[in-house]
Write a protein that holds these residues in place. Structure first.
Motif, short mmCIF file in Angstrom:
data_model
loop_
_atom_site.label_atom_id
_atom_site.label_comp_id
_atom_site.label_asym_id
_atom_site.label_seq_id
_atom_site.Cartn_x
_atom_site.Cartn_y
_atom_site.Cartn_z
N PRO A 240 0.83 -1.22 0.00
CA PRO A 240 0.00 0.00 0.00
C PRO A 240 0.85 1.26 0.00
N SER A 241 0.25 2.34 -0.43
CA SER A 241 0.90 3.65 -0.38
C SER A 241 -0.17 4.68 -0.06
N HIS A 249 -4.18 -5.65 2.83
CA HIS A 249 -3.05 -5.42 3.74
C HIS A 249 -3.57 -5.02 5.12
N ALA A 250 -4.55 -4.13 5.14
CA ALA A 250 -5.11 -3.69 6.43
C ALA A 250 -5.76 -4.84 7.17
N ASN A 251 -6.48 -5.69 6.45
CA ASN A 251 -7.12 -6.86 7.09
C ASN A 251 -6.08 -7.79 7.70
N PHE A 257 -0.85 -10.19 11.42
CA PHE A 257 0.31 -10.35 10.56
C PHE A 257 1.22 -9.13 10.68
N GLU A 258 2.50 -9.35 10.46
CA GLU A 258 3.50 -8.30 10.48
C GLU A 258 4.21 -8.27 9.14
N GLN A 259 4.36 -7.09 8.57
CA GLN A 259 5.09 -7.00 7.31
C GLN A 259 6.58 -7.17 7.59
#
Length: 272
Positions: A240-241, A249-251, A257-259
Motif C-alpha cells: 500500500p501507499s 493489507h489492512a485486514n 500479521f507483520e510485514q
C-alpha cells in the motif's frame, strides 16, 4: 554494513513455502490445461520460475526465490522464451550489489509499488470471528464452483477455471468458501508444508465486498493451519501507499500479521 554476496545470500523460509505452493499448483494442474494454456514451471534450488501467459497475474508469470547468479541466469534464459508479461521478484533491500548490477544489465525495470510480504505465528487458541459471514471448507464436488469464483475474482479467463479447481481436496491444500445466507461469496486457499502455511486465493464476488468475507477467511485458515501443526503463516499482497491503500493489507495487519519486507517486481523487457 556490507550487503551479503550472492553466494552467501539465502532464501527466506517465507519465500520457500510460497515457491513450493506454486510448484505444487503446477504439478497437480490438469494436463489438458498445461498443454492448451502453455503452463510451464521450472524449479531451481528452493525457488522456481513459472509461466502462464494467459493469466494476467504477476504470481503466475515470475521468477521467485532464486538468489544465486548462476540460477538467475538459468531462470532468465528460460523465462525469456516465454510469452506475456514476465517478472523477477526480489527483496531489493537485501540483494547484493552484484545482483542489482545483473538486473540492470538485463534491462529489468521495477514496476509498481511492489508486494508486501507478511508473516504471523500460529494462534495459541482458536480464533473467533463474529459477523454475518460464515466460512466452511470447499467440498470436492464444488471444485468447479471454487475455481470459477477465483477466476472471476482475479479477472482470469474462464478457461483457467480447472487450474484452481484442481487444488480442492489435494494433499497440502485447504480451500474455503465464505458464505452469506448459505451462498458462497468469497474464496480462500492455503498450502501447508514443513510447519509453514502460505495463504492465497482470496477473492470476493464484487457485489459482496466490504462485508467481512476476507477477514472471516483469514481466521478460518489460521485455525485450520494451527490444527494441522502449522507454526508460521505467510502471505503477500500489494504494497500500500498513500495514493493506493490496500484493504487486504489492512485486514492482515488487524489479523496479527507483520510485514517483514517489500518485494520489488522487476519486469522483463518486451522482446527479451
Amino acid at each position: 554494513m556490507d550487503r551479503p554476496s550472492a553466494s552467501r545470500q539465502t532464501v527466506p523460509e517465507e519465500d520457500i513455502i510460497e515457491a513450493k505452493a506454486f510448484v505444487d499448483l503446477f504439478m497437480i494442474a490438469p494436463q489438458t490445461l498445461v498443454d492448451q494454456a502453455e503452463f510451464r514451471c521450472m524449479q531451481l534450488a528452493v525457488g522456481c520460475a513459472i509461466s502462464l501467459p494467459s493469466a494476467p497475474a504477476i504470481g503466475l508469470n515470475r521468477v521467485l526465490g532464486i538468489v544465486a547468479l548462476e540460477d538467475l541466469n538459468t531462470a532468465y534464459e528460460w523465462m525469456s522464451k516465454k510469452a506475456g508479461r514476465r517478472y523477477l521478484q526480489m527483496n531489493a533491500a537485501t540483494a547484493p550489489q552484484q545482483t542489482h548490477d545483473w538486473i540492470r544489465k538485463r534491462g529489468l525495470v521495477p514496476q509498481g509499488n511492489g508486494w508486501a510480504k507478511l508473516r504471523r505465528t500460529a494462534p495459541s487458541t482458536p480464533l473467533i470471528h463474529s459477523g454475518e459471514v460464515a466460512t466452511r471448507q470447499v467440498k470436492v464436488t464444488e471444485a468447479e464452483i471454487f475455481g470459477s469464483m477465483m477466476c472471476a475474482g482475479f479477472n482470469f479467463p474462464a478457461n483457467l477455471t480447472p487450474l484452481w479447481s484442481a487444488i480442492v481436496g489435494k494433499d497440502g491444500w485447504s480451500c474455503f468458501f465464505a458464505e452469506l445466507d448459505g451462498r458462497p461469496i468469497a474464496t480462500g486457499a492455503m498450502y501447508t508444508a514443513d510447519g509453514f502455511a502460505w495463504l492465497g486465493g482470496g477473492a470476493t464476488v464484487p457485489e459482496f465486498r466490504n462485508r467481512g468475507a476476507q477477514k472471516a477467511l483469514i481466521t478460518a485458515r489460521l485455525n485450520r493451519g494451527a490444527s494441522q501443526g502449522v507454526q508460521t503463516f505467510v502471505v503477500e499482497t500489494a504494497q500500500p501507499s498513500a495514493d493506493e491503500p490496500n484493504i487486504s493489507h489492512a485486514n492482515l495487519i488487524v489479523a496479527g500479521f507483520e510485514q517483514i519486507y517489500t518485494r520489488t517486481n522487476y519486469r522483463f523487457p518486451d522482446g527479451s
